[in-house]
Design an enzyme around this catalytic site. Structure first.
Site, PDB file in Angstrom:
ATOM      1  N   GLU A 196      37.270  43.055  33.802  1.00  0.00           N
ATOM      2  CA  GLU A 196      37.034  41.943  32.864  1.00  0.00           C
ATOM      3  C   GLU A 196      37.870  40.780  33.372  1.00  0.00           C
ATOM      4  O   GLU A 196      39.101  40.803  33.232  1.00  0.00           O
ATOM      5  CB  GLU A 196      37.492  42.325  31.452  1.00  0.00           C
ATOM      6  CG  GLU A 196      36.819  43.534  30.853  1.00  0.00           C
ATOM      7  CD  GLU A 196      35.403  43.259  30.397  1.00  0.00           C
ATOM      8  OE1 GLU A 196      35.037  42.065  30.269  1.00  0.00           O
ATOM      9  OE2 GLU A 196      34.652  44.224  30.198  1.00  0.00           O
ATOM     10  N   CYS A 234      40.053  34.024  27.871  1.00  0.00           N
ATOM     11  CA  CYS A 234      39.111  34.183  28.986  1.00  0.00           C
ATOM     12  C   CYS A 234      37.807  33.451  28.708  1.00  0.00           C
ATOM     13  O   CYS A 234      37.190  32.915  29.613  1.00  0.00           O
ATOM     14  CB  CYS A 234      38.860  35.651  29.247  1.00  0.00           C
ATOM     15  SG  CYS A 234      38.300  36.545  27.793  1.00  0.00           S
ATOM     16  N   GLU A 253      39.266  28.023  36.654  1.00  0.00           N
ATOM     17  CA  GLU A 253      39.825  28.413  35.365  1.00  0.00           C
ATOM     18  C   GLU A 253      41.264  27.904  35.289  1.00  0.00           C
ATOM     19  O   GLU A 253      42.106  28.291  36.103  1.00  0.00           O
ATOM     20  CB  GLU A 253      39.806  29.940  35.223  1.00  0.00           C
ATOM     21  CG  GLU A 253      40.331  30.394  33.877  1.00  0.00           C
ATOM     22  CD  GLU A 253      40.365  31.918  33.741  1.00  0.00           C
ATOM     23  OE1 GLU A 253      40.875  32.585  34.653  1.00  0.00           O
ATOM     24  OE2 GLU A 253      39.902  32.417  32.713  1.00  0.00           O
TER      25      GLU A 253
HETATM   26  P1  NAD Z   1      46.804  38.839  36.166  1.00  0.00           P
HETATM   27  O1  NAD Z   1      45.627  39.248  36.977  1.00  0.00           O
HETATM   28  O2  NAD Z   1      47.895  38.117  36.832  1.00  0.00           O
HETATM   29  O3  NAD Z   1      47.484  40.134  35.503  1.00  0.00           O
HETATM   30  C1  NAD Z   1      46.764  41.006  34.671  1.00  0.00           C
HETATM   31  C2  NAD Z   1      47.402  42.374  34.730  1.00  0.00           C
HETATM   32  O4  NAD Z   1      47.194  42.921  36.033  1.00  0.00           O
HETATM   33  C3  NAD Z   1      48.914  42.370  34.529  1.00  0.00           C
HETATM   34  O5  NAD Z   1      49.290  43.532  33.833  1.00  0.00           O
HETATM   35  C4  NAD Z   1      49.445  42.396  35.953  1.00  0.00           C
HETATM   36  O6  NAD Z   1      50.743  42.923  36.056  1.00  0.00           O
HETATM   37  C5  NAD Z   1      48.422  43.285  36.647  1.00  0.00           C
HETATM   38  N1  NAD Z   1      48.257  43.073  38.074  1.00  0.00           N
HETATM   39  C6  NAD Z   1      48.424  41.925  38.770  1.00  0.00           C
HETATM   40  N2  NAD Z   1      48.168  42.137  40.081  1.00  0.00           N
HETATM   41  C7  NAD Z   1      47.811  43.440  40.209  1.00  0.00           C
HETATM   42  C8  NAD Z   1      47.435  44.254  41.307  1.00  0.00           C
HETATM   43  N3  NAD Z   1      47.366  43.771  42.544  1.00  0.00           N
HETATM   44  N4  NAD Z   1      47.130  45.556  41.094  1.00  0.00           N
HETATM   45  C9  NAD Z   1      47.177  46.069  39.831  1.00  0.00           C
HETATM   46  N5  NAD Z   1      47.567  45.352  38.764  1.00  0.00           N
HETATM   47  C10 NAD Z   1      47.857  44.047  38.936  1.00  0.00           C
HETATM   48  O7  NAD Z   1      46.216  38.026  34.934  1.00  0.00           O
HETATM   49  P2  NAD Z   1      47.022  37.354  33.743  1.00  0.00           P
HETATM   50  O8  NAD Z   1      47.641  36.105  34.235  1.00  0.00           O
HETATM   51  O9  NAD Z   1      47.897  38.354  33.075  1.00  0.00           O
HETATM   52  O10 NAD Z   1      45.832  37.029  32.733  1.00  0.00           O
HETATM   53  C11 NAD Z   1      45.029  35.907  32.844  1.00  0.00           C
HETATM   54  C12 NAD Z   1      43.673  36.253  33.402  1.00  0.00           C
HETATM   55  O11 NAD Z   1      43.068  37.289  32.637  1.00  0.00           O
HETATM   56  C13 NAD Z   1      42.721  35.069  33.319  1.00  0.00           C
HETATM   57  O12 NAD Z   1      41.969  34.965  34.499  1.00  0.00           O
HETATM   58  C14 NAD Z   1      41.822  35.448  32.147  1.00  0.00           C
HETATM   59  O13 NAD Z   1      40.583  34.820  32.138  1.00  0.00           O
HETATM   60  C15 NAD Z   1      41.721  36.921  32.313  1.00  0.00           C
HETATM   61  N6  NAD Z   1      41.280  37.560  31.070  1.00  0.00           N
HETATM   62  C16 NAD Z   1      40.010  38.051  30.990  1.00  0.00           C
HETATM   63  C17 NAD Z   1      39.532  38.624  29.799  1.00  0.00           C
HETATM   64  C18 NAD Z   1      38.128  39.175  29.680  1.00  0.00           C
HETATM   65  O14 NAD Z   1      37.853  39.846  28.695  1.00  0.00           O
HETATM   66  N7  NAD Z   1      37.238  38.916  30.611  1.00  0.00           N
HETATM   67  C19 NAD Z   1      40.381  38.669  28.680  1.00  0.00           C
HETATM   68  C20 NAD Z   1      41.669  38.137  28.795  1.00  0.00           C
HETATM   69  C21 NAD Z   1      42.107  37.590  29.996  1.00  0.00           C
END
Ligand code: NAD
Length: 484
Positions: free
Chosen positions: A255, A289, A386
């Site tokens: 997601e 998101c 975004e």
């Molecule tokens: P992020 O990708 O930086 O982190 C998300 C999670 O993934 C965190 O727990 C992080 O520690 C982990 N993570 C980061 N790199 C990783 C890797 N290489 N391997 C495994 N885990 C890893 O995102 P964020 O800054 O926390 O959140 C913002 C993003 O989330 C935005 O792009 C937003 O649109 C998206 N989002 C999407 C939805 C949806 O339903 N589509 C909902 C909420 C947020």
């Protein structure tokens, strides 16, 4: 308040194997207010082993769907009881007003748990007529089995709600889980795990390992006994997860982000569209998101609509969300603050008209002013990327065809909103936009019974609804020879 948070593994709090910690920082004051364990691959191994034990031999393994459903109902009741606690935990961690999670995130989580409780004993197989086996009749049927231990990786913007979207569905399906919350917001997942223990879930069914994505997240993706990774977060991390977990043939559900269009036709209910666009831009400081950050407006009303939106942006009271009357807090972290300001600067440099807000330089706290650009085009960075902050980009269109073409001219495809009073046009445009969810005259409706997810760079797979629970099962086919 100083918070000292540890992992939750097999029903108990556990320090990181090497004792290291991550500081938790308040986005309003920029002060450190606590810390959480910085998880290691060893911690992940321990949590996965606990989850696997329950999946294969533990008390959880013995429960049928109805019994799992009863536990889910109890958990829903406890989450509802702790609505204020959970809303405060999520809100304080990212500087959001607690009113939003109180009204939306926690009730949505409760509804998801209750809905999943009903699905837990409905995950049925099929009987399939066949031609038999070398002339002998057969009976073939399928059963739905839990996919296995799930690694649930969650972002910081709506931590409880997104954790529960995964948790409710996977528990209904009979899976066990290791949750990796965001390093910025581990609180509500840990509280949820404690509530699950209180509800009577066997220890080891729900484990939480806190820490960084590159350490805990990666270890989950590489772990041989994790069958599925359910990830919500950025496309960059999603791509990396697809690489690490995908080559090991794990199920991967992603997601990801969005750049969702709000398409406002000149026959739209003006005030409703205005309120909906403002909500879609400024809820949770734009850190949503499905944020409706690309506002496509038909030429006849474009100037008036952009001006009204700018006025709405200027009217938003920004400050400490704990103070009465404040509607918008800071963005969640320093990196996010820098990112949002960088995009605002880019919008100005690339020639969009700045109608409200602008680059922010607060003395303390990561506060960003709600910002509206008009006279923009779809090639600008503020229209393509975004931003994940309270920044709206207004783009003018003439015809329905042009609106659809602009809406679809994006690498993302999460959600779209259509504002019009023309019923036929609403359905035509809803069918034509390439996204996972469309709202007609309403921005981003969320409901436990509705699927949620995107296409293109917005992700793979759906959460929510009955299909969301089915996504945590494997279909097994059994064929029985029936000699006469
Ligand atoms: P992020 O990708 O930086 O982190 C998300 C999670 O993934 C965190 O727990 C992080 O520690 C982990 N993570 C980061 N790199 C990783 C890797 N290489 N391997 C495994 N885990 C890893 O995102 P964020 O800054 O926390 O959140 C913002 C993003 O989330 C935005 O792009 C937003 O649109 C998206 N989002 C999407 C939805 C949806 O339903 N589509 C909902 C909420 C947020």
């Amino acid at each position: 308040m100083t918070e000292y948070l540890n992992h939750f593994i097999a029903g108990t709090g556990v320090e990181a194997s090497d004792g290291r910690r991550i500081a938790l920082v308040n986005p309003v004051t920029e002060q450190v207010y606590g810390s959480c364990a910085r998880g290691t691959a060893e911690d992940v191994d321990r949590a996965v082993a606990a989850a696997q034990r329950q999946l294969e031999h533990g008390a959880w393994h013995q429960l049928d769907g109805a019994q799992r459903g009863r536990l889910l109902v109890k958990l829903a009741d406890l989450v509802e009881r702790d609505t204020d606690v959970l809303a405060d935990l999520d809100a304080d961690a990212i500087g959001r007003s607690p009113l939003e999670p109180r009204r939306l995130d926690v009730p949505n989580a409760v509804a998801n748990l209750r809905a999943a409780a009903g699905w837990a004993n409905q995950l049925e197989g099929r009987t399939i007529p066949t031609g038999g086996y070398f002339g002998t009749k057969t009976l073939s049927y399928t059963v739905r089995e839990p996919v296995g231990v799930v690694g649930a990786i969650v972002p910081w913007n709506s931590p409880l709600m997104i954790t529960v979207w995964k948790l409710a569905a996977l528990l209904a399906a009979g899976c066990t889980v290791v949750i990796k919350p965001s390093e910025e917001t581990p609180q509500s997942a840990l509280h949820l795990a404690a509530l699950a223990q209180e509800a009577g879930f066997p220890d080891g069914v729900i484990n939480v390992v806190t820490g960084y994505g590159a350490e805990v997240g990666r270890a989950l993706c590489e772990h041989p006994h994790v069958a599925k990774i359910s990830f919500t977060g950025s496309p960059e991390a999603g791509r990396e997860i697809q690489r690490t977990a995908g080559v090991l043939f794990k199920h991967v559900a992603l997601e990801l982000g969005g750049k969702s269009p709000q398409i406002v036709f000149d026959d739209a209910p003006f005030d409703d569209a205005l309120r909906g666009c403002a909500l879609g831009l400024f809820a949770n400081q734009g850190q949503v998101c499905a944020a409706g950050s690309r506002i496509l407006v038909q030429r006849g009303i474009a100037e008036r609509f952009a001006a009204a939106l700018a006025e709405a942006a200027r009217a938003v009271k920004v400050g400490d969300p704990r103070e009465p009357g404040v509607q918008m807090g800071p963005v969640a972290k320093k990196a996010q603050f820098d990112r949002v300001n960088r995009y605002i600067q880019l919008g100005i440099e690339q020639g969009a008209s700045l109608l409200a807000g602008g680059v922010s330089t607060p003395e303390r706290g990561w506060f960003v002013r709600p910002t509206i650009f008009a006279n923009a085009n779809n090639e600008m960075a503020i229209a393509r990327d975004e931003i994940f902050g309270p920044v709206g980009t207004v783009i003018t269109f003439d015809s329905e065809e042009e609106a659809v073409a602009l809406a679809n001219d994006s690498t993302y495809g999460l959600a779209a909103t259509v504002w019009t009073t023309d019923l036929a046009r609403a359905h035509r445009v809803a069918a034509a936009v390439k996204v996972g969810a469309v709202g007609v005259n309403c921005w981003s409706p969320l409901d436990a019974n509705l699927p949620w997810g995107g296409v293109k760079t917005s992700g793979i797979g759906r959460e929510g609804g009955f299909g969301g629970a089915m996504a945590y099962t494997e279909e097994k086919v059994i064929t029985v020879l029936l000699p006469t």
